[in-house]
Every structure is written in structure tokens, then in C-alpha cells.
Design a protein around this motif. Structure first.
Motif, mmCIF file in Angstrom:
data_model
loop_
_atom_site.group_PDB
_atom_site.id
_atom_site.type_symbol
_atom_site.label_atom_id
_atom_site.label_comp_id
_atom_site.label_asym_id
_atom_site.label_seq_id
_atom_site.Cartn_x
_atom_site.Cartn_y
_atom_site.Cartn_z
ATOM 1 N N ALA A 1 0.829 -1.186 0.000
ATOM 2 C CA ALA A 1 0.000 0.000 0.000
ATOM 3 C C ALA A 1 0.872 1.248 0.000
ATOM 4 O O ALA A 1 2.013 1.223 0.477
ATOM 5 N N ARG A 2 0.303 2.319 -0.503
ATOM 6 C CA ARG A 2 1.003 3.603 -0.586
ATOM 7 C C ARG A 2 0.217 4.663 0.145
ATOM 8 O O ARG A 2 -1.024 4.739 0.017
ATOM 9 N N GLY A 3 0.925 5.476 0.896
ATOM 10 C CA GLY A 3 0.286 6.582 1.595
ATOM 11 C C GLY A 3 1.251 7.731 1.767
ATOM 12 O O GLY A 3 2.362 7.701 1.218
ATOM 13 N N SER A 4 0.838 8.731 2.521
ATOM 14 C CA SER A 4 1.689 9.896 2.764
ATOM 15 C C SER A 4 1.951 10.115 4.242
ATOM 16 O O SER A 4 2.677 11.044 4.612
ATOM 17 N N GLN A 5 1.390 9.256 5.083
ATOM 18 C CA GLN A 5 1.587 9.380 6.531
ATOM 19 C C GLN A 5 2.400 8.201 7.047
ATOM 20 O O GLN A 5 2.182 7.061 6.631
ATOM 21 N N TYR A 6 3.272 8.491 7.968
ATOM 22 C CA TYR A 6 4.098 7.450 8.593
ATOM 23 C C TYR A 6 3.258 6.835 9.713
ATOM 24 O O TYR A 6 3.356 7.197 10.877
ATOM 25 N N THR A 7 2.412 5.863 9.333
ATOM 26 C CA THR A 7 1.457 5.311 10.277
ATOM 27 C C THR A 7 1.226 3.833 10.005
ATOM 28 O O THR A 7 1.334 3.379 8.855
ATOM 29 N N THR A 8 0.869 3.094 11.058
ATOM 30 C CA THR A 8 0.563 1.674 10.908
ATOM 31 C C THR A 8 -0.929 1.454 10.648
ATOM 32 O O THR A 8 -1.361 0.318 10.482
ATOM 33 N N ASN A 9 -1.703 2.534 10.613
ATOM 34 C CA ASN A 9 -3.148 2.456 10.394
ATOM 35 C C ASN A 9 -3.437 2.278 8.908
ATOM 36 O O ASN A 9 -3.201 3.182 8.104
ATOM 37 N N GLN B 1 -6.023 2.417 7.262
ATOM 38 C CA GLN B 1 -7.023 3.317 6.693
ATOM 39 C C GLN B 1 -6.399 4.588 6.131
ATOM 40 O O GLN B 1 -7.031 5.304 5.360
ATOM 41 N N ALA B 2 -5.175 4.881 6.506
ATOM 42 C CA ALA B 2 -4.504 6.088 6.019
ATOM 43 C C ALA B 2 -3.857 5.886 4.654
ATOM 44 O O ALA B 2 -3.400 6.851 4.048
ATOM 45 N N TYR B 3 -3.819 4.669 4.167
ATOM 46 C CA TYR B 3 -3.164 4.378 2.888
ATOM 47 C C TYR B 3 -4.186 4.446 1.757
ATOM 48 O O TYR B 3 -5.296 3.922 1.870
ATOM 49 N N THR B 4 -3.793 5.097 0.667
ATOM 50 C CA THR B 4 -4.754 5.414 -0.386
ATOM 51 C C THR B 4 -4.717 4.464 -1.581
ATOM 52 O O THR B 4 -5.716 4.315 -2.283
ATOM 53 N N ASP B 5 -3.575 3.867 -1.846
ATOM 54 C CA ASP B 5 -3.448 2.987 -3.003
ATOM 55 C C ASP B 5 -3.039 1.590 -2.525
ATOM 56 O O ASP B 5 -2.120 1.472 -1.701
ATOM 57 N N TRP B 6 -3.679 0.560 -3.106
ATOM 58 C CA TRP B 6 -3.453 -0.810 -2.679
ATOM 59 C C TRP B 6 -3.250 -1.730 -3.873
ATOM 60 O O TRP B 6 -3.850 -1.519 -4.941
ATOM 61 N N GLY B 7 -2.422 -2.732 -3.671
ATOM 62 C CA GLY B 7 -2.307 -3.785 -4.665
ATOM 63 C C GLY B 7 -3.433 -4.798 -4.491
ATOM 64 O O GLY B 7 -4.266 -4.678 -3.592
ATOM 65 N N GLN B 8 -3.417 -5.807 -5.353
ATOM 66 C CA GLN B 8 -4.497 -6.805 -5.351
ATOM 67 C C GLN B 8 -4.257 -7.890 -4.316
ATOM 68 O O GLN B 8 -5.174 -8.667 -4.012
#
Length: 122
Positions: free
Chosen positions: A97-105, A107-114
């Protein structure tokens, strides 16, 4: 939106190793955080590891610390997860997953693989 594609899953015996890869369709921006998460049947999606794309600061779940290593190949836009000493409880579908926050949550990640299946037999 960045397209992510995982590969490298499979079936191994208890104590075995696998290396997962996640190819990104475009070069991540400087503030990007990339993570690996997993989800077993009937369970919540859980954090495994994350890394800053530029700067390499990594974080691991306690359950995988010392066994898994996250890394990224900047020129090739590839995120990897080396998994050693695998245990049956590591069995799950693994997602990058890709996100912009340094977090283990997750839900904060916006792009996901299959996702890619990892099965560890006892």
C-alpha cells in the motif's frame, strides 16, 4: 493514483522463506510511505512493515521483527518484503500500500495492490 502489483507469494513449510515484491506504476513522491499489510481469513487487516520511500526509515510489527525485512529499490520503483523463518501464523493475503503518513493504520493508505497469498504449512 499509483497502480501497485504484488508478486512472490506461495506455499512454504514452517521455517521457510519467501520474498514479496510490489511494483509501482509511477515513481513515488518524496513524502511517500510504502507499507505491507496482511489479512488472514476472518481477521482484520493488520500492519506488517512500512518504509519511507525516500529516507528508508522502517517500522515493523512486533510479530515479524527480526524475521522480515522491508526495502525499496528507488530506480525500479519496487518495494520488497523478505520473509524468513516463516510460521503458520504468517499465513495470510499480503498487500502493499502507498500513503503519505508514517502510520501503521491501514485506513490512512490510499493505493493498494491486489494482494498475494502466503501459506505456511506446519
Amino acid at each position: 493514483q499509483v497502480q501497485l502489483s504484488e508478486s512472490g507469494g506461495g506455499s512454504v513449510q514452517d521455517g521457510g522463506s519467501l520474498r514479496l515484491s510490489c511494483a509501482a506504476s509511477a515513481r513515488p513522491f518524496s513524502r511517500t510511505v510504502m507499507g505491507w499489510f496482511r489479512q488472514a481469513p476472518g481477521k482484520e487487516r493488520e500492519f506488517v512493515a512500512l518504509i519511507r520511500w525516500h529516507g528508508g526509515s522502517a517500522l515493523y510489527a512486533d510479530s515479524v521483527k527480526g524475521r522480515f525485512t522491508i526495502s525499496n529499490d528507488n530506480p525500479k520503483n519496487i518495494l520488497s518484503l523478505q520473509m524468513n523463518n516463516l510460521r503458520p501464523e504468517d499465513t495470510a493475503v499480503y498487500y502493499c500500500a502507498r500513503g503519505s503518513q508514517y502510520t501503521t493504520n491501514h485506513q490512512a493508505y490510499t493505493d493498494w495492490g491486489q494482494g498475494t497469498q502466503v501459506t505456511v504449512a506446519s
